[in-house]
Design a protein around this motif. Structure first.
Motif, PDB file in Angstrom:
ATOM      1  N   MET A   1       1.007  -1.255   0.000  1.00  0.00           N
ATOM      2  CA  MET A   1       0.052  -0.092   0.131  1.00  0.00           C
ATOM      3  C   MET A   1       1.059   1.166   0.029  1.00  0.00           C
ATOM      4  O   MET A   1       1.805   1.415   0.882  1.00  0.00           O
ATOM      5  CB  MET A   1      -0.772   0.161   1.134  1.00  0.00           C
ATOM      6  N   SER A   2       0.551   2.138  -0.846  1.00  0.00           N
ATOM      7  CA  SER A   2       1.379   3.315  -0.868  1.00  0.00           C
ATOM      8  C   SER A   2       0.776   4.365  -0.290  1.00  0.00           C
ATOM      9  O   SER A   2      -0.550   4.779  -0.599  1.00  0.00           O
ATOM     10  CB  SER A   2       1.761   3.768  -2.446  1.00  0.00           C
ATOM     11  N   HIS A   3       1.563   5.110   0.577  1.00  0.00           N
ATOM     12  CA  HIS A   3       0.805   6.510   1.331  1.00  0.00           C
ATOM     13  C   HIS A   3       1.692   7.934   0.638  1.00  0.00           C
ATOM     14  O   HIS A   3       2.605   7.688   0.736  1.00  0.00           O
ATOM     15  CB  HIS A   3       0.910   6.286   2.730  1.00  0.00           C
ATOM     16  N   VAL A   4       0.982   8.911   0.266  1.00  0.00           N
ATOM     17  CA  VAL A   4       1.512   9.902   0.138  1.00  0.00           C
ATOM     18  C   VAL A   4       0.600  11.110   0.673  1.00  0.00           C
ATOM     19  O   VAL A   4      -0.467  11.297   0.782  1.00  0.00           O
ATOM     20  CB  VAL A   4       1.325  10.255  -1.518  1.00  0.00           C
ATOM     21  N   ILE A   5       1.520  12.006   1.341  1.00  0.00           N
ATOM     22  CA  ILE A   5       0.889  12.989   2.192  1.00  0.00           C
ATOM     23  C   ILE A   5       1.609  14.324   1.100  1.00  0.00           C
ATOM     24  O   ILE A   5       2.817  14.312   0.839  1.00  0.00           O
ATOM     25  CB  ILE A   5       1.649  13.510   3.483  1.00  0.00           C
ATOM     26  N   ARG A   6       0.774  15.122   0.545  1.00  0.00           N
ATOM     27  CA  ARG A   6       1.097  16.423  -0.138  1.00  0.00           C
ATOM     28  C   ARG A   6      -0.007  17.575   0.090  1.00  0.00           C
ATOM     29  O   ARG A   6      -0.906  17.546   0.656  1.00  0.00           O
ATOM     30  CB  ARG A   6       1.181  15.986  -1.723  1.00  0.00           C
ATOM     31  N   LEU A   7       0.588  18.613  -0.371  1.00  0.00           N
ATOM     32  CA  LEU A   7      -0.329  19.784  -0.710  1.00  0.00           C
ATOM     33  C   LEU A   7      -1.596  19.629  -1.376  1.00  0.00           C
ATOM     34  O   LEU A   7      -1.267  18.984  -2.726  1.00  0.00           O
ATOM     35  CB  LEU A   7       0.347  21.135  -0.972  1.00  0.00           C
ATOM     36  N   ALA A   8      -2.550  20.033  -1.128  1.00  0.00           N
ATOM     37  CA  ALA A   8      -3.794  19.678  -2.172  1.00  0.00           C
ATOM     38  C   ALA A   8      -3.685  20.690  -3.129  1.00  0.00           C
ATOM     39  O   ALA A   8      -2.746  21.830  -3.092  1.00  0.00           O
ATOM     40  CB  ALA A   8      -4.988  20.296  -1.133  1.00  0.00           C
ATOM     41  N   GLN A   9      -4.291  20.380  -4.419  1.00  0.00           N
ATOM     42  CA  GLN A   9      -4.410  21.172  -5.633  1.00  0.00           C
ATOM     43  C   GLN A   9      -5.670  21.778  -5.747  1.00  0.00           C
ATOM     44  O   GLN A   9      -6.848  21.224  -5.564  1.00  0.00           O
ATOM     45  CB  GLN A   9      -3.709  20.400  -6.625  1.00  0.00           C
ATOM     46  N   GLU A  10      -5.711  23.081  -6.534  1.00  0.00           N
ATOM     47  CA  GLU A  10      -7.046  23.716  -6.627  1.00  0.00           C
ATOM     48  C   GLU A  10      -7.881  22.826  -7.216  1.00  0.00           C
ATOM     49  O   GLU A  10      -9.119  22.782  -7.166  1.00  0.00           O
ATOM     50  CB  GLU A  10      -6.592  24.949  -7.318  1.00  0.00           C
ATOM     51  N   SER A  11      -7.516  22.115  -8.125  1.00  0.00           N
ATOM     52  CA  SER A  11      -8.188  21.088  -9.257  1.00  0.00           C
ATOM     53  C   SER A  11      -8.805  20.100  -8.441  1.00  0.00           C
ATOM     54  O   SER A  11      -9.748  19.381  -8.721  1.00  0.00           O
ATOM     55  CB  SER A  11      -7.341  20.601 -10.196  1.00  0.00           C
ATOM     56  N   GLU A  12      -8.623  19.853  -7.069  1.00  0.00           N
ATOM     57  CA  GLU A  12      -9.024  18.899  -6.281  1.00  0.00           C
ATOM     58  C   GLU A  12     -10.337  19.332  -5.377  1.00  0.00           C
ATOM     59  O   GLU A  12     -10.854  18.830  -4.268  1.00  0.00           O
ATOM     60  CB  GLU A  12      -8.012  18.161  -5.234  1.00  0.00           C
TER      61      GLU A  12
END
Length: 96
Positions: A1-12
């Motif tokens: 299972m891959s986990h990614v924490i990142r900044l949100a994008q306006e497109s989301e």
């Protein structure tokens, strides 16, 4: 299972709006209203643009979000003189 924490994008914005609405929905039964319970997709987009909004993805699926409001964040009103969590939500499938 891959986990990614990142900044949100306006497109989301629409996906985050949906996640937040579902997470805060039980509060409405008790007449408890946070800003997100009355927010539009455009409001969420503005928060992504102006505040620090993180998302957690598990295997490419949006699972959680956390928005932190800092002192330097442009806001209509600052409720505290220190950073605080503005919005937080976890998808139903990931709770527990």
């Amino acid at each position: 299972m891959s986990h990614v924490i990142r900044l949100a994008q306006e497109s989301e914005a629409a996906a985050l709006h949906s996640l937040l609405q579902k997470a805060y929905e039980p509060l409405l039964e008790h007449n408890i209203h946070f800003t997100i319970t009355r927010a539009s997709v455009e409001d969420v987009r503005d928060v992504i643009r102006n505040e620090t909004t993180y998302v957690l993805e598990n295997d490419g699926v949006l699972t959680a979000t956390l928005t932190t409001r800092f002192l330097w964040t442009p806001a209509k009103n600052h409720l505290a003189p220190w950073p605080f969590v503005h919005w937080f939500a976890v998808a139903e499938h990931a709770k527990g």
